[in-house]
Each structure stands twice: as structure tokens, then as C-alpha cells.
Design an enzyme around this catalytic site. Sequence first.
Site, mmCIF file in Angstrom:
data_model
loop_
_atom_site.group_PDB
_atom_site.id
_atom_site.type_symbol
_atom_site.label_atom_id
_atom_site.label_comp_id
_atom_site.label_asym_id
_atom_site.label_seq_id
_atom_site.Cartn_x
_atom_site.Cartn_y
_atom_site.Cartn_z
ATOM 1 C CG ASP A 42 -21.018 41.688 -34.507
ATOM 2 O OD1 ASP A 42 -20.419 42.771 -34.333
ATOM 3 O OD2 ASP A 42 -22.262 41.604 -34.526
ATOM 4 C CG HIS A 86 -11.875 47.061 -32.925
ATOM 5 N ND1 HIS A 86 -12.917 46.237 -33.278
ATOM 6 C CD2 HIS A 86 -12.358 48.334 -33.014
ATOM 7 C CE1 HIS A 86 -13.994 46.979 -33.576
ATOM 8 N NE2 HIS A 86 -13.679 48.241 -33.410
ATOM 9 C CG LEU A 97 -5.239 28.487 -42.154
ATOM 10 C CD1 LEU A 97 -6.554 27.689 -42.220
ATOM 11 C CD2 LEU A 97 -5.127 29.171 -40.792
HETATM 12 C C1 FPP Z 1 -17.257 43.976 -35.491
HETATM 13 O O1 FPP Z 1 -17.486 44.193 -34.133
HETATM 14 C C2 FPP Z 1 -15.828 43.964 -35.711
HETATM 15 C C3 FPP Z 1 -15.188 44.806 -36.548
HETATM 16 C C4 FPP Z 1 -15.886 45.820 -37.365
HETATM 17 C C5 FPP Z 1 -13.720 44.797 -36.646
HETATM 18 C C6 FPP Z 1 -13.090 43.446 -36.593
HETATM 19 C C7 FPP Z 1 -11.655 43.647 -36.396
HETATM 20 C C8 FPP Z 1 -10.832 42.859 -35.683
HETATM 21 C C9 FPP Z 1 -11.240 41.574 -35.094
HETATM 22 C C10 FPP Z 1 -9.450 43.279 -35.432
HETATM 23 C C11 FPP Z 1 -8.785 43.948 -36.600
HETATM 24 C C12 FPP Z 1 -7.855 43.013 -37.206
HETATM 25 C C13 FPP Z 1 -7.171 43.235 -38.289
HETATM 26 C C14 FPP Z 1 -6.215 42.230 -38.770
HETATM 27 C C15 FPP Z 1 -7.391 44.476 -39.040
HETATM 28 P P1 FPP Z 1 -18.165 45.556 -33.663
HETATM 29 O O2 FPP Z 1 -17.084 46.491 -33.308
HETATM 30 O O3 FPP Z 1 -19.132 46.022 -34.690
HETATM 31 O O4 FPP Z 1 -18.869 45.036 -32.394
HETATM 32 P P2 FPP Z 1 -20.212 45.563 -31.732
HETATM 33 O O5 FPP Z 1 -21.332 44.999 -32.575
HETATM 34 O O6 FPP Z 1 -20.153 44.936 -30.395
HETATM 35 O O7 FPP Z 1 -20.176 47.044 -31.700
#
Ligand code: FPP
Length: 240
Positions: free
Chosen positions: A17, A34, A128
Site C-alpha cells: 500500500d 505503481h 523462492l
Molecule cells: C495500493 O496502493 C497498491 C495497489 C492497488 C497496486 C499495487 C501494484 C503494484 C505494486 C505494481 C503493479 C505490479 C504488478 C506486477 C501488476 P494505493 O495505490 O491504493 O496507494 P494509496 O493508498 O496511497 O492510494
Amino acid sequence: MQSEAEPRALHAAIIMDGNGRWATGRGLPRLAGHRRGVEAIRRTAEACPDLGIGTLTLYAFSADNWQRPADEVGGLMRLLRTYLRNETQRLARSGTRLSVVGRRDRLPAGIPEAIAAAEAATAEGRRLHLRICVDYSARDAIIEAARRLEGGEATRESFGAMIAGEMHGSPVEVDLLIRTGGEKRLSDFMLWEAAYAELHFTDRMWPEFGEEDLALAVADFAQRDRRFGGLKSSRVMVAA
Ligand code: FPP
């Protein structure tokens, strides 16, 4: 249950997150967060074997994330496609087996095939097991497994296997569940598998997460006294 005498590889699961906040705090579009998040995935996976982690499950896209604006959803799907295309050989070379856990029937055209190809190309990896959850919902998995049961007998093991199977996964108990980004909730992630997981919350935003943060989480875990509802302590010796 594990005795102290038998070190074993841990299963760590991470709710990644904070990408959006990391980006907007720097005046960047959320997708930039992201994109940096993918680099954090690489760093974190590479750090696992030396920290005694044999399975790493990452929450990349929840079933509820479809509600986000179309450009963010589209961007995340493009990142997934690129990740599968660019990382598969690197993962195979480093002995990493990749699995994608979650529904596949709602993913954009071509992605299910790319997932199957990446899984086949990395199937022999033994250093892994990297599991990336996409279109994943723990509650939907439990509902679907219950629906399939149709009054049949179930044990924790057999029902756990059914739940995992609903999301194309394997039944693996989570030892250590980490959430980055400062929030303290589970967000429909591994609800069955994390029944006895130790929880570790960090304020670090996912794009900045790395080996040191993972090492801190494992050190925190190693201090925990796991009793699994009984009285006998079973402190896990981390197999680093
Ligand atoms: C949550 O942070 C994160 C996500 C919903 C996406 C996670 C995705 C990645 C780390 C990269 C994608 C990788 C692949 C392999 C598909 P948020 O965006 O909700 O953060 P916020 O709470 O700060 O808004």
C-alpha cells in the site's frame, strides 16, 4: 506446527500500500507510484531467500480495485503485462517460481495466456515461490468454496485447499503478513490463510520498501511467541 529445532522457509505476504500517496505527494500521477512499486517488488523478492523467506505473496490488485478510475485500472493491467513479459526470464534465472493468484476470467485479453506462459517458464524455480495476487478476493474465494461444498464433509485442510483452488492458488499458511503505507487493515487479503499470521505494519510507502524494511519485519517476527491458540510456545527459527 514447527519446532524450534527445524528451521524452515517462511511464507511472507505483503499488502503493498501507499503507491498513490507516494506519487501524489511528489506531484506525480498515481501510476508513477505503481511503476515505482514494480521496482520495489523486484528488490523485495531478491531479498527473500537470504532472509529465510521461501514463499512471498504480494497483493497487486484486489477484486474491489476494479472500481478505480479506468485509466488507473488500465495502467495497472499494462504494468502486469509488461512485468510478465520483462521479468519472466530474470525470475527463471534466479530460481524463482512465479504464480499469479486470483480470478483470470475478468483480465484483459492476452493476460491469462501470458500468466500461463510465465508460470510454465518458471515452474522449476526452487529458491523462492513468488505469488502475485491479481483480481483477488479472500471472501469471494471462501464463498465459492462453500458453494462447491454442497453439504459435503470438510476439514480445515480440505476446505483450505478448496479456497486456495478457487483463486488458482495452493494452500499455504501465512507466517508473516506485512502492510506498508501506514494503514492497519487486511482489505480482503488471505483471510483464511492468515488465521495465525503475525502482523507487521509499517509506515513505509510501498515504492520505498526494500531489503532493510523486510529484514526489520522478519526480525520483528522472530521475536513473536507463536502459540497457535495453545500454551506451548513455538518460536520459529528463521532459516536464513
Ligand atoms: C495500493 O496502493 C497498491 C495497489 C492497488 C497496486 C499495487 C501494484 C503494484 C505494486 C505494481 C503493479 C505490479 C504488478 C506486477 C501488476 P494505493 O495505490 O491504493 O496507494 P494509496 O493508498 O496511497 O492510494
